[in-house]
Design an enzyme around this catalytic site. Structure first.
Site: not given
Ligand code: ADP
Ligand code: MG
Ligand code: ZN
Length: 599
Positions: A197-198, A202-203, A420, A496
């Site tokens: 996600p933004p 990552k960069t 979960e 699900d």
């Protein structure tokens, strides 16, 4: 010649021309006034002269009002006499060597203006995002972060994405010691795709890889390729790779790959973007065109991997995908620590507490929190950042996130934790289910609010009926847990249910694993058109009556598994409770933590 050099040369010529045109003005700017020799003499007489420079053919005098005059000397006249006169008047005088002045005028009239223009140019070029304006088309203007730069980023600057970091360490090792891999003939990854996600870093990670490996880093954003005229993107791509190959080992980083890498020519995109397609094709050509021992590794980042062209993620191109996920509590604490390194914190600030206050925030959001807090402290004219500053900053940024729906409220978080936890507990309780690798309630980019990750212990080619039933049971366990604890159902279990229903349908219609016996129902048709699957439509080859029985079988299968899940959960309710508690506290539980809970 590199494109950068060529551009600079153009500019040098341009500056030269401009200065040539401006010569008269430059020369005249502070030029002394020309006077007749006789006038000069009368000025001397009148005592208006302060000092004199006597030259071969002229005299240059500075007047008492500090203006200057030049007078041509009369050949053969007055040598010693002038000196006498000046001495008598008490005027300072000196000789002069002509070539000195030649140098000085060259410096003043040429070198200085050209230098000035050059400086101006580079300032403007920076302003415009490192681009040299219209002088260059098609040249790649990748931002290069070099090893000598002091804005070097390492893994020390990244936190909360440990798994991605581990995978990328291998890439670093390859860049550092390529020989080690090449001698045993190992294949080195050519393309590494960072997915997440933004704002998840990552960069930052890509730069950290370059920093750790101590190699040049060519960075360019996907959108920069498609912004200009047709054909420019492709030639930019070509020159980017050319530059990089010359400086290998190095990293090419294509940020926002989806801007060029969207899948080509699918249906519904009638007006295909030619420019983008050409750029993409060029990228594919370039990636095929070098073998891994050139030492160039292509990294790319995207937050929409599902839109990428299939050709890009094929073997030999971006065949490594690294997930860069949003951080959990512990990750957030570490990220806050990293960004607080440069500011001074009040002793009362507990970053662990701050991390708990910031569910759903990405690394970029957290960097923003620290910055806002520091600004707030500065506004109070305080040197130390206090708890209140952090609270304000978090509230402010969370408000923005709430608008975009990234933050869950407490009730929702609790529900997701039980959901979960239910999946995980049932998976751990069943004999044939895949072991649980990790449970998380950190919201994902791809719609889900949490996830239970199961890893198969071995590659599977066949699945037994028992395994499939256990799988369906685990899928339905999230919903069962919600029902058990919250006494109500929610929309969170949609995916699900879809998956469980699909599995059940296949068991009945494809694998003959129901009361209906050894028979398949329906003919699956995989409609393909130019490589794009249209829809998995099905041809019905059975009667209306059979259809009813199929539906009944599927229904029974599902409700049986739902009851089975519910039974396990009520029997082990206390474990479910602690699991949910821990999840709410830490947001993720890994395999070892789950194991201790399961005892
Ligand atoms: P992305 O490219 O995934 O959108 P960036 O790498 O551009 O995100 O992140 C923007 C900024 O947010 C970074 O420069 C860094 O300051 C901060 N940041 C994001 N993720 C992290 C992280 N995992 N650890 C430390 N800082 C981070
Ligand atoms: Mg980015
Ligand atoms: Zn679920």
């Amino acid at each position: 010649m590199s494109s950068d050099r060529r551009r600079q040369l153009y500019w040098l010529f341009f500056a030269f021309g401009v200065v040539l045109l401006l010569q008269p003005i430059i020369k005249n700017a502070n030029a002394p006034q020309n006077v007749a020799y006789s006038e000069f003499l009368s000025l001397v007489e009148a005592g208006d002269i302060e000092s004199v420079e006597v030259r071969e053919s002229e005299v240059r005098a500075t007047k008492t009002d500090s203006s200057r005059v030049i007078a041509q000397r009369i050949p053969g006249l007055e040598g010693e006499a002038l000196v006498d006169k000046l001495t008598a008047k008490g005027i300072k005088f000196s000789g002069y060597r002509d070539y000195d002045s030649w140098w000085r005028s060259l410096l003043l009239a040429w070198v200085l203006p050209i230098g000035l223009l050059f400086v101006l140019y580079s300032v403007f070029a920076k302003r415009m995002g490192g681009r040299g304006g219209a002088l260059k088309f098609g040249d790649s203007d990748a931002k290069i972060y070099d090893r000598a730069k002091d804005d070097r980023v390492t893994f020390e600057d990244v936190a909360g994405v440990d798994e991605a970091e581990d995978e990328l360490r291998e890439v670093v090792d390859f860049l550092k010691n390529p020989g080690k891999y090449l001698t045993i003939g190992a294949h080195i990854p050519r393309g590494v795709l960072l997915v997440g996600p933004p704002g998840s870093g990552k960069t930052l990670l890509a730069r950290a890889v370059a920093g750790e490996a101590d190699v040049p880093f060519f960075s360019m954003s996907g959108s920069e390729f498609v912004e200009m005229f047709v054909g420019v993107g492709a030639s930019r791509m070509r020159s980017l790779f050319e530059q990089a190959k010359k400086r290998s080992p190095c990293i090419i980083f294509l940020d926002e790959l989806d801007a060029i890498g969207k899948s080509r020519g699918g249906l519904g995109t009638m007006a295909t973007n030619d420019e983008r397609e050409q750029t993409l094709n060029q990228l594919l050509v370039e990636m095929d065109g070098f073998n891994s021992d050139t030492g160039v590794i292509v990294m790319a980042a995207t937050n929409r991997p599902e839109t990428l062209d299939a050709a890009l993620v094929r073997a030999g191109r971006f065949d490594r995908q690294v997930l860069v996920d949003a951080p959990d509590v512990r990750g957030r604490e570490k990220i806050l620590e990293i960004h607080s390194r440069k500011i001074e914190l009040d002793d009362s600030v507990d970053l662990g507490v701050m991390a708990r206050r910031t569910p759903g925030m990405s690394g970029a959001d957290l960097a923003n929190v620290v910055n806002e807090a520091a600004l707030a402290a500065a506004r109070r004219a305080s040197k130390r950042v206090a708890v209140a500053d952090f609270e304000n900053a978090i509230d402010r940024i969370q408000l923005g996130l709430k608008k975009t729906g990234k933050v869950m409220n407490e009730a929702e978080r609790t529900r997701v934790a039980y959901h979960e936890g239910g999946h995980a507990l049932v998976a751990m309780s069943l004999e044939h289910a895949d072991p649980v690798h990790k449970v998380t309630i950190v919201p994902r980019s791809i719609g889900a609010l949490g996830a239970t990750l199961q890893l198969p212990t071995e590659d599977r080619y066949l699945m037994t009926k028992e395994e499939l039933l256990d799988r369906v049971c685990v899928m339905l366990a999230g919903r069962a847990a919600e029902n058990l604890v919250c006494k109500s159902l929610s929309t969170g279990a949609k995916n699900d249910l879809e998956r469980a229903t699909e599995t059940a349908r296949q068991m009945v219609c494809r694998y003959g694993m129901s009361e209906l016996g050894a028979q398949t129902f329906g003919i699956a048709r995989d409609l393909r058109f130019l490589g794009n699957t249209l829809s998995g439509s099905e041809e019905r080859n059975y009667s209306e009556e059979t259809a009813q029985r199929i539906d009944e079988e599927i229904g029974t299968l599902l409700s049986q598994q739902q009851e089975r899940a519910a039974a396990i959960l009520s029997k082990r309710r206390s474990v479910l409770e602690t699991m949910a508690e821990r999840l709410l506290e830490n947001e993720t539980l890994d395999a070892t933590e789950l194991k201790t809970l399961n005892q």
